[in-house]
Design an enzyme around this catalytic site. Structure first.
Site, PDB file in Angstrom:
ATOM      1  CB  CYS A 233     -58.964  20.582  64.758  1.00 29.11           C
ATOM      2  SG  CYS A 233     -58.854  22.058  66.023  1.00 29.11           S
ATOM      3  N   PRO A 236     -56.267  14.019  60.591  1.00 26.07           N
ATOM      4  CG  PRO A 236     -56.656  11.497  60.801  1.00 26.07           C
ATOM      5  CD  PRO A 236     -57.000  12.815  61.249  1.00 26.07           C
ATOM      6  N   GLY A 237     -57.510  14.457  57.847  1.00 25.40           N
ATOM      7  CA  GLY A 237     -58.058  14.748  56.856  1.00 25.40           C
ATOM      8  C   GLY A 237     -58.994  14.340  56.393  1.00 25.40           C
ATOM      9  CE  LYS A 239     -65.051  15.581  61.361  1.00 29.82           C
ATOM     10  NZ  LYS A 239     -64.352  14.609  61.647  1.00 29.82           N
ATOM     11  CG  ASP A 254     -54.040  19.704  62.881  1.00 27.23           C
ATOM     12  OD1 ASP A 254     -55.203  19.071  63.051  1.00 27.23           O
ATOM     13  OD2 ASP A 254     -53.212  18.834  63.596  1.00 27.23           O
ATOM     14  CG  ASP A 296     -63.942  16.847  64.308  1.00 28.97           C
ATOM     15  OD1 ASP A 296     -64.582  16.785  65.504  1.00 28.97           O
ATOM     16  OD2 ASP A 296     -63.539  15.829  63.573  1.00 28.97           O
ATOM     17  CB  CYS A 349     -65.551  12.167  67.994  1.00 30.30           C
ATOM     18  SG  CYS A 349     -63.795  12.347  68.605  1.00 30.30           S
TER      19      CYS A 349
END
Length: 415
Positions: A233, A236-237, A239, A254, A296, A349
């Site tokens: 997942c 948008p990148g 991590k 993703d 994540d 989160c």
């Protein structure tokens, strides 16, 4: 059609509020549609500020409105929505009352317009104020329990801008150059409102925007030294970039092609390499093994309530339950791909126990994994792991430095 300067921004704010409160849309979805009729960055920023403050202080704004009406307005009544916007501008953005009236009353006609004018004027004559800290709804207070009192002070203002540096050794020099502060190696915090594309180092790809809390999961995998890591997942990148910058050979997976395009753009700008895979994690079959997997997971994102205050009002038990099921399915997949000795990091989160602490306990009970406790030495100053060795952050932490998003992070090793 009214032509008062600033009216389109107020109309867009009303459309956004309606989309969030009545249709349950995310703030990003709502703004994307509502802002189409708003020209110019200043008016678009104003519309975002109005809707953001209205949602952030919604409970307190409603209490003020109810104090000035003989009969309580329905929650979805248009006059109530307009009054929320009017009071948010007057009490949070410092807009003069006459300007609020001129730009907001045209959103209504007839009796509702006279009602809104009367209520707003009454409250202005009373010289009402908002409390020092936003009041959370009863539903949120029930879910967050004792934590709510410490979380709420972190919701007073929108967050500042956090950057993650590609080269942590440049932290001190970059912070000095950009006029920011650093809360950890490889991190810089700047005042909100700074134009991203005009910041030093943007064109050369020296950093990317990423909340400090979101920077922590990849940090907890340490340096890669060429080992393989799967970022599940990933879009948008942020991590993926963090892992690759720390020497991991990263596969970024993703399901969203659109979000993966953002990831590819960030990889290109930062001159960082990673394998990008568009696939559904629930049906993906990796052709190789990984030394570490970072999940994540999709979640309710209530931990982002500083920048997305809509989550305070549209997330409930049903959404939480749906997300916990998705998370457990993804955890099953990730753990099945782990060879012996590999590290697994689970993060969300979210501020909900069901998505964080409860999931970690379920992992402990379900899989052949050994907990790898997070230590204080791995964390920015001021943050501490839980007694279980997990990390729980929330917006009220590091408040003197501007706070951070709410995250839950746990770490394990495959036996």
């Amino acid at each position: 059609m009214p032509t008062a300067p600033g009216f389109p921004a107020r109309r867009a704010a009303l459309k956004s509020l309606d989309a969030v409160m009545r249709r349950g849309e995310t703030l990003e979805q709502a703004e994307a549609a509502a802002l189409k009729g708003v020209d110019g960055p200043a008016d678009r920023a104003l519309a975002r500020a109005i809707i953001g403050e209205s949602l952030r202080w919604l409970t307190d704004l409603d209490l003020l409105i109810d104090s000035a009406t003989k009969k309580r307005l329905p929650d979805d009544a248009k006059p109530r929505s307009v009054l929320r916007l009017m009071l948010a501008q007057a009490l949070r953005l410092g807009t003069p009352p006459h300007a609020v009236i001129a730009t907001c009353l045209p959103l209504l006609t007839g009796g509702p317009r006279r009602l809104a004018h009367g209520v707003f004027s009454t409250l202005m004559k009373r010289e009402v104020t908002l409390p020092d800290v936003p009041t959370l709804s009863d539903a949120v207070l029930t879910r967050w329990g004792n934590r709510a009192e410490t979380i709420a002070p972190g919701l007073i203002d929108p967050p500042e801008v956090d950057l993650a540096l590609k080269n942590a050794e440049e932290t001190e020099a970059r912070a000095l150059e950009m006029g920011g502060i650093s809360l950890a190696d490889g991190h810089i915090r700047l005042p909100r409102g700074t134009p991203i594309e005009k910041m030093p180092g943007f064109a050369e790809g020296a950093w990317w925007v990423q909340d400090l809390a979101a920077q922590l999961p990849p940090r907890l995998l340490g340096n890669g030294e060429g080992k393989r890591a799967l970022d599940l997942c990933a879009a948008p990148g942020g991590k993926t970039l963090s892992l690759a910058a720390r020497g991991w050979n990263v596969t970024a997976l993703d399901i969203s092609g659109k979000r993966l395009e953002m990831l590819r753009e960030n990889l290109k700008r930062t001159h960082i390499e990673a394998e990008v895979v568009k696939a559904d994690a629930l049906t993906y079959h990796p052709a190789k093994q990984f030394d570490a997997i970072l999940l994540d997971a999709p979640c309710t994102a209530t931990g982002t309530c500083r920048r997305h205050p809509d989550v305070l009002h549209r997330i409930g038990p049903r959404a939480i339950g749906e997300m916990t099921e998705i998370q457990q399915s993804l955890i099953h997949q990730a753990v099945s791909w782990l060879p012996s000795g590999a590290t697994f990091v689970y993060a969300v989160c979210s501020l909900e126990f069901e998505e964080g602490e409860d999931q970690a306990r379920w992992i402990d009970e379900t899989f052949d994994l050994e907990p790898v406790p997070i230590t204080a030495e791995e964390l920015p100053a001021g943050l501490q792991p839980t007694k279980e060795g997990w990390l729980r952050t929330h917006p009220g932490m590091l408040a003197e430095a501007g706070g951070l998003d709410g995250f839950f992070i746990g770490r394990w090793r495959k036996l």
